[in-house]
Design an enzyme around this catalytic site. Structure first.
Site, PDB file in Angstrom:
ATOM      1  N   LEU A   1     -12.935 -15.568 -18.537  1.00  0.00           N
ATOM      2  CA  LEU A   1     -12.221 -16.266 -17.460  1.00  0.00           C
ATOM      3  C   LEU A   1     -12.884 -15.994 -16.111  1.00  0.00           C
ATOM      4  O   LEU A   1     -12.978 -16.874 -15.263  1.00  0.00           O
ATOM      5  CB  LEU A   1     -10.750 -15.838 -17.436  1.00  0.00           C
ATOM      6  CG  LEU A   1      -9.873 -16.554 -16.404  1.00  0.00           C
ATOM      7  CD1 LEU A   1      -9.856 -18.057 -16.639  1.00  0.00           C
ATOM      8  CD2 LEU A   1      -8.449 -16.004 -16.424  1.00  0.00           C
ATOM      9  N   LYS A   2     -13.346 -14.774 -15.939  1.00  0.00           N
ATOM     10  CA  LYS A   2     -14.059 -14.435 -14.693  1.00  0.00           C
ATOM     11  C   LYS A   2     -15.238 -15.386 -14.497  1.00  0.00           C
ATOM     12  O   LYS A   2     -15.415 -15.983 -13.446  1.00  0.00           O
ATOM     13  CB  LYS A   2     -14.550 -12.995 -14.778  1.00  0.00           C
ATOM     14  CG  LYS A   2     -15.444 -12.564 -13.635  1.00  0.00           C
ATOM     15  CD  LYS A   2     -16.087 -11.212 -13.936  1.00  0.00           C
ATOM     16  CE  LYS A   2     -17.038 -10.781 -12.836  1.00  0.00           C
ATOM     17  NZ  LYS A   2     -16.332 -10.491 -11.577  1.00  0.00           N
TER      18      LYS A   2
ATOM     19  N   GLY B   1     -18.456   0.670   3.843  1.00  0.00           N
ATOM     20  CA  GLY B   1     -19.375   1.359   2.937  1.00  0.00           C
ATOM     21  C   GLY B   1     -20.304   0.458   2.164  1.00  0.00           C
ATOM     22  O   GLY B   1     -21.510   0.509   2.318  1.00  0.00           O
TER      23      GLY B   1
ATOM     24  N   GLU C   1     -24.366   1.475  -0.609  1.00  0.00           N
ATOM     25  CA  GLU C   1     -23.829   1.744  -1.961  1.00  0.00           C
ATOM     26  C   GLU C   1     -24.460   0.902  -3.071  1.00  0.00           C
ATOM     27  O   GLU C   1     -23.817   0.604  -4.079  1.00  0.00           O
ATOM     28  CB  GLU C   1     -22.296   1.591  -1.975  1.00  0.00           C
ATOM     29  CG  GLU C   1     -21.590   2.517  -0.990  1.00  0.00           C
ATOM     30  CD  GLU C   1     -20.051   2.419  -1.015  1.00  0.00           C
ATOM     31  OE1 GLU C   1     -19.493   2.014  -2.029  1.00  0.00           O
ATOM     32  OE2 GLU C   1     -19.442   2.778   0.014  1.00  0.00           O
TER      33      GLU C   1
ATOM     34  N   ARG D   1     -11.699 -10.559 -10.382  1.00  0.00           N
ATOM     35  CA  ARG D   1     -12.272  -9.222 -10.279  1.00  0.00           C
ATOM     36  C   ARG D   1     -11.656  -8.266 -11.303  1.00  0.00           C
ATOM     37  O   ARG D   1     -10.439  -8.152 -11.417  1.00  0.00           O
ATOM     38  CB  ARG D   1     -12.058  -8.682  -8.882  1.00  0.00           C
ATOM     39  CG  ARG D   1     -13.205  -7.828  -8.468  1.00  0.00           C
ATOM     40  CD  ARG D   1     -13.264  -7.660  -6.982  1.00  0.00           C
ATOM     41  NE  ARG D   1     -13.275  -6.251  -6.659  1.00  0.00           N
ATOM     42  CZ  ARG D   1     -14.213  -5.410  -7.065  1.00  0.00           C
ATOM     43  NH1 ARG D   1     -15.224  -5.819  -7.802  1.00  0.00           N
ATOM     44  NH2 ARG D   1     -14.162  -4.141  -6.731  1.00  0.00           N
TER      45      ARG D   1
ATOM     46  N   ASP E   1     -13.084   8.044   0.729  1.00  0.00           N
ATOM     47  CA  ASP E   1     -12.217   6.880   0.560  1.00  0.00           C
ATOM     48  C   ASP E   1     -10.977   7.239  -0.241  1.00  0.00           C
ATOM     49  O   ASP E   1     -11.080   7.834  -1.308  1.00  0.00           O
ATOM     50  CB  ASP E   1     -12.960   5.776  -0.219  1.00  0.00           C
ATOM     51  CG  ASP E   1     -14.024   5.109   0.630  1.00  0.00           C
ATOM     52  OD1 ASP E   1     -13.773   4.906   1.831  1.00  0.00           O
ATOM     53  OD2 ASP E   1     -15.091   4.779   0.081  1.00  0.00           O
TER      54      ASP E   1
ATOM     55  N   HIS F   1     -10.664   5.867   4.211  1.00  0.00           N
ATOM     56  CA  HIS F   1     -10.376   4.436   4.218  1.00  0.00           C
ATOM     57  C   HIS F   1      -9.285   4.158   3.204  1.00  0.00           C
ATOM     58  O   HIS F   1      -9.271   4.732   2.121  1.00  0.00           O
ATOM     59  CB  HIS F   1     -11.632   3.631   3.875  1.00  0.00           C
ATOM     60  CG  HIS F   1     -11.314   2.216   3.511  1.00  0.00           C
ATOM     61  ND1 HIS F   1     -10.937   1.288   4.447  1.00  0.00           N
ATOM     62  CD2 HIS F   1     -11.279   1.581   2.318  1.00  0.00           C
ATOM     63  CE1 HIS F   1     -10.689   0.140   3.838  1.00  0.00           C
ATOM     64  NE2 HIS F   1     -10.884   0.292   2.542  1.00  0.00           N
TER      65      HIS F   1
ATOM     66  N   GLU G   1      -6.758  -1.660   5.996  1.00  0.00           N
ATOM     67  CA  GLU G   1      -6.575  -3.106   5.890  1.00  0.00           C
ATOM     68  C   GLU G   1      -5.508  -3.522   6.887  1.00  0.00           C
ATOM     69  O   GLU G   1      -4.474  -2.869   6.981  1.00  0.00           O
ATOM     70  CB  GLU G   1      -6.144  -3.422   4.463  1.00  0.00           C
ATOM     71  CG  GLU G   1      -5.993  -4.891   4.135  1.00  0.00           C
ATOM     72  CD  GLU G   1      -4.655  -5.503   4.501  1.00  0.00           C
ATOM     73  OE1 GLU G   1      -3.747  -4.747   4.873  1.00  0.00           O
ATOM     74  OE2 GLU G   1      -4.555  -6.720   4.435  1.00  0.00           O
TER      75      GLU G   1
ATOM     76  N   HIS H   1     -11.492 -10.056   1.701  1.00  0.00           N
ATOM     77  CA  HIS H   1     -11.111 -10.537   0.365  1.00  0.00           C
ATOM     78  C   HIS H   1     -11.222 -12.044   0.265  1.00  0.00           C
ATOM     79  O   HIS H   1     -11.020 -12.611  -0.796  1.00  0.00           O
ATOM     80  CB  HIS H   1      -9.689 -10.078   0.020  1.00  0.00           C
ATOM     81  CG  HIS H   1      -9.536  -8.587   0.041  1.00  0.00           C
ATOM     82  ND1 HIS H   1      -9.158  -7.910   1.170  1.00  0.00           N
ATOM     83  CD2 HIS H   1      -9.766  -7.658  -0.912  1.00  0.00           C
ATOM     84  CE1 HIS H   1      -9.136  -6.605   0.901  1.00  0.00           C
ATOM     85  NE2 HIS H   1      -9.505  -6.430  -0.358  1.00  0.00           N
TER      86      HIS H   1
HETATM   87  N1  GLN Z   1     -16.564   2.604   0.351  1.00  0.00           N
HETATM   88  C1  GLN Z   1     -16.000   1.634  -0.528  1.00  0.00           C
HETATM   89  C2  GLN Z   1     -16.695   0.302  -0.343  1.00  0.00           C
HETATM   90  O1  GLN Z   1     -17.018  -0.035   0.741  1.00  0.00           O
HETATM   91  C3  GLN Z   1     -14.525   1.449  -0.302  1.00  0.00           C
HETATM   92  C4  GLN Z   1     -13.951   0.411  -1.216  1.00  0.00           C
HETATM   93  C5  GLN Z   1     -12.451   0.311  -1.238  1.00  0.00           C
HETATM   94  O2  GLN Z   1     -11.782   0.675  -0.345  1.00  0.00           O
HETATM   95  N2  GLN Z   1     -11.904  -0.208  -2.264  1.00  0.00           N
HETATM   96  O3  GLN Z   1     -16.896  -0.458  -1.273  1.00  0.00           O
HETATM   97 ZN    ZN Z   2     -10.564  -0.977   0.958  1.00  0.00          ZN
END
Ligand code: GLN
Ligand code: ZN
Length: 765
Positions: free
Chosen positions: A19-20, A445, A497, A528, A612, A654, A678, A707
């Site tokens: 499905l993704k 990140g 990352e 996702r 995080d 975060h 957020e 998002h």
């Molecule tokens: N450091 C992670 C990133 O930037 C944080 C992701 C998250 O908060 N879900 O992907």
């Molecule tokens: Zn986040």
């Protein structure tokens, strides 16, 4: 039929994430609506077949979703915010995707802000938050449930297709109202119930025998109005229906003080969670009105360990004695959408660990075993005994125990949980050598995980390129990312990352006590998926995990580059965690490993380290009375992981989707120097909490909703920043996106970050 097996829901994304793929092709305008619908239908048929062949009699339908079941419910009732324009009689798929993502297809011009998304109860699954105001009017606006019911009936004539729907209480309890209006969505329950009735009548007309209404809101705290409202709603439904029977389902927790209300509903069946609600099964049996069906949620739909079937059988037997085989249904505790599909392809798991596990297929098979055992089948009774031996064997297994870790935990002192000086002093020291401008800019990140990044990782994993070549690629990618950030003008950089597949898996793979599946995907939101690690034993760090990458990244720039770690609660929350010791103990073990990494990063010259904790809020227990204990140990775990450094080292954290209002003091108690959160999708609503509680440390409320593929303008971000500056002292404010950028594309990231830097410059002026 006796002892019916009732499934609450099935993983819908497909064992191979079919499905993704289909969704993402569609969004990129590479396929037609018909092709997407065809792929979805093929998955549904396969999933019904897989359940039918495992003895499922009450077969869920309408548990499929193109994006999310709450959004499906909103569309069923035509509850679409006005900004999506005037709607056709039946809400079409593109409107549906616009609500979910702000944009249906990548070539679409007029994009609008998507609906807010947040975590579904205490899971890692996200739903789209319905918007219900005083003027909201409901109408039947989707045929999905009717179509899927017909499909299921044709596909599995032996079974009883059971349409499932989020119930009115849960729907309204999870809805939100636009800021600034004092209005409880629940006050719309009578209006909404009329449309529920219309839906149910139509299903009745189609020949449905049962419909299940999911009301996990019964696991939350309910007030008197909510209790009265839900009663009225179900009385109205019961009064309007002729032959159709309703089962109301609670899951994710015990009913607690909502138990009388739950059983007072005039329905024909009740589902309860006998895993998290194990302690109240006696009370449930006591309260169940005569003549009603009891669906007993015996098998844990939230975790992947094989059940102790001896225990489960005893519980089921007790229920059987009380309600009889005609009226007892056997079920998983909740929908199986929260676990992977099947253990079968997991050929690379160590044998010991594999034998301890059960995914969706195996859980349905456990239910079959229980059913056969209750009916006296000898082979099944032996299988039940064998499951007890397996539990024993797992508990005794030497690969679970690491005495060194236990010793270290025993020896911890109060100092280990506290930075050396208070924030005011620390921030001055940090500022002295970081010399950042006011409203410093940074990101969370990750940068885009492009097809190229994924392809190289795939090649490396398959052994097609060696480690040297792969690392060379990652270094180039990292350097390019740093250069881009410098060009855009960000103040505190990140390395991007690129070496990480997933923020939890990456660490889990380097820690002892973790195991990994190859195909254990679970839907997180929309297309996702995540592949949660299995924490089966004591956790410890073998060696530094991120130091080399961080050192390299910092050597490439004169600006500070953040070290980037995942915190203990998030690692815990996003894994399948062992159930043979308290979660707190596992959290502390992870915290020690993270602590060692933080200290090593500092030693390597990294002056800003982000730990995080996006999952801290979703780990909150569903009942307020349990919050305090959780927040206490979660906070301790975070501070244990971050307090090993000097004052001059700046600790960031975060968090995602943080509805902080109630827990701000606990967030402040984490004592991170900077927190990024957020905030943009809810238009800074969450900052309301800052009016009541003066958050003491630095804070970066996200000004770009990552998002959604929409690129916001600098003006829009300035507006959000101004709102933030009204409640947070300007010298405490940072400027950053809502979350990491790995799911975005460079063509969105570059302009959006440029707008972000421009917004910071403007507000500095
Ligand atoms: N450091 C992670 C990133 O930037 C944080 C992701 C998250 O908060 N879900 O992907
Ligand atoms: Zn986040």
């Amino acid at each position: 039929m006796q002892l019916v097996i009732h499934n609450l829901g099935y993983p819908r994304i497909g064992a191979k994430r079919e499905l993704k793929r289909a969704l993402e092709h569609y969004w990129r305008s590479e396929t037609s609506t018909e092709a997407l619908a065809g792929a979805a239908c093929a998955l549904r048929l396969r999933h019904w077949q897989e359940q039918g062949s495992r003895g499922v009699q009450m077969l869920p339908c309408n548990d499929f979703s193109y994006y999310d079941q709450m959004l499906d419910t909103a569309c069923l009732f035509g509850n679409v915010p006005a900004r999506f324009g005037s709607l056709p009689d039946r809400i079409d798929l593109d409107t549906y995707f616009r609500i979910a993502r702000g944009q249906a297809r990548s070539n679409e011009a007029a994009a609008v802000p998507a609906a807010e998304m947040t975590k579904w109860f205490d899971t890692n699954y996200h739903y789209l938050v319905p918007e219900v105001g005083p003027d909201t009017r409901f109408r039947l606006a989707s045929d999905k449930i009717f179509v899927e019911f017909e499909e299921a009936r044709a596909a599995q004539p032996e079974a009883t297709p059971t349409p499932v729907l989020i119930g009115p209480l849960t729907y309204l309890k999870l809805a939100k109202t636009h800021e600034g209006i004092a209005f409880a969505p629940l006050s719309q329950i009578d209006r909404l119930t009329e449309v529920y009735l219309e839906v149910l009548e139509r299903l009745e007309g189609q020949g449905a025998q049962w419909v299940r209404l999911d009301e996990p809101a019964f696991s939350l705290d309910l007030n008197a109005e909510e209790r009265a409202g839900v009663r009225r709603a179900y009385e109205r439904l019961a009064g309007g229906l002729k032959s159709l029977r309703l089962i109301v389902a609670n899951y994710f927790g015990p009913l607690g003080d909502n138990l009388p209300t739950f059983f007072a509903l005039p329905v024909q069946g009740h589902h309860v969670d006998a895993v998290r609600g194990r302690e109240e099964v006696d009370a449930v049996l006591e309260a169940l009105p005569t003549g009603r069906i009891l669906s007993l949620g015996l098998i844990d739909g939230r975790n992947v360990w094989r059940a102790d079937l001896v225990d489960r059988l005893a519980l089921a037997q007790k229920a059987l004695d009380r309600v009889g085989a005609e009226r007892l249904w056997l079920a998983p505790s909740c929908s199986l959408q929260h676990v992977p599909v099947s253990l079968e392809p997991e050929t690379e798991l160590p044998d010991g660990i594999r034998s301890w596990l059960a995914f969706a297929h195996e859980k349905l098979e456990e239910l079959q075993t229980l059913r056969a055992a209750l009916l006296g089948d000898v082979a099944a009774l032996e299988a039940v005994e064998a499951s007890r031996r397996l539990q024993e064997q797992r508990r005794q297994s030497p690969c679970l125990r690491n005495p060194g870790v236990h010793e270290r935990l025993q020896g911890l002192q109060a100092d280990d949980f506290q930075r050396q000086s208070p924030f005011r002093e620390r921030i001055a020291t940090q500022q002295a050598h970081l010399t950042l401008p006011p409203f410093p800019t940074t990101t969370i990140g990750s940068f885009p995980q492009t097809d190229e990044v994924r392809a190289q990782r795939g090649r490396f994993r398959k052994g097609e390129i060696d480690e040297a070549a792969y690392h060379e690629f990652l270094r180039e990618e990292t350097v390019r990312c740093l250069r881009t950030q410098e060009e855009i003008g960000l103040d505190v950089l990140v390395h991007g990352e690129f070496e990480r597949n997933d923020m939890v898996e990456y660490f889990g793979e380097q820690l002892d006590g973790f195991a990994f599946t190859r195909f254990g995907w679970v839907q997180s939101y929309g297309s996702r998926c995540v592949k949660p690690p299995l924490i089966y034993g004591d956790v410890s760090r073998r060696q530094p995990m991120t130091v080399e990458w961080s050192r390299f990244a910092q050597s490439q720039s004169t600006r500070p580059v953040k070290g980037m770690l995942t915190g203990p609660i998030t690692i815990l929350q996003w894994s399948f965690v062992r159930d043979d010791q308290p979660r707190r103990d596992t959290a502390f073990q992870i915290a020690l490993a993270v602590r060692d990494e933080v200290v090593d990063l500092e030693e390597a010259g990294i002056r800003v380290i982000q730990v995080d904790e996006p999952a801290i809020r979703e780990g909150l227990p569903l009942r307020r009375s349990d919050w305090k204990a959780y927040l206490q140990w979660a906070g301790e775990a975070f501070r244990l992981s971050t307090s090993g450094v000097e004052d001059g080292t700046q600790i960031h954290t975060h968090m995602c989707y943080s509805e902080f209002n109630d827990i701000l003091p606990s967030i402040a108690a984490l004592d991170a120097d900077v927190i990024t959160i957020e905030a943009s999708r809810s238009n800074m609503d969450l900052l309301q909490a800052f009016v009541d509680f003066r958050y003491p440390n630095d804070i970066g409320p996200g000004v770009w909703d990552i998002h959604s593929p929409r690129v916001p303008s600098a003006e829009e971000m300035v507006r959000l920043l101004r709102r933030a500056a009204e409640v947070v002292p300007p010298e405490r404010l940072w400027v950053n996106p809502d979350c990491g950028l790995k799911t975005r594309r460079w063509q969105e990231v570059k302009p959006a970050l440029s707008h972000l830097v421009a917004a910071a410059h403007r507000i500095r002026g």
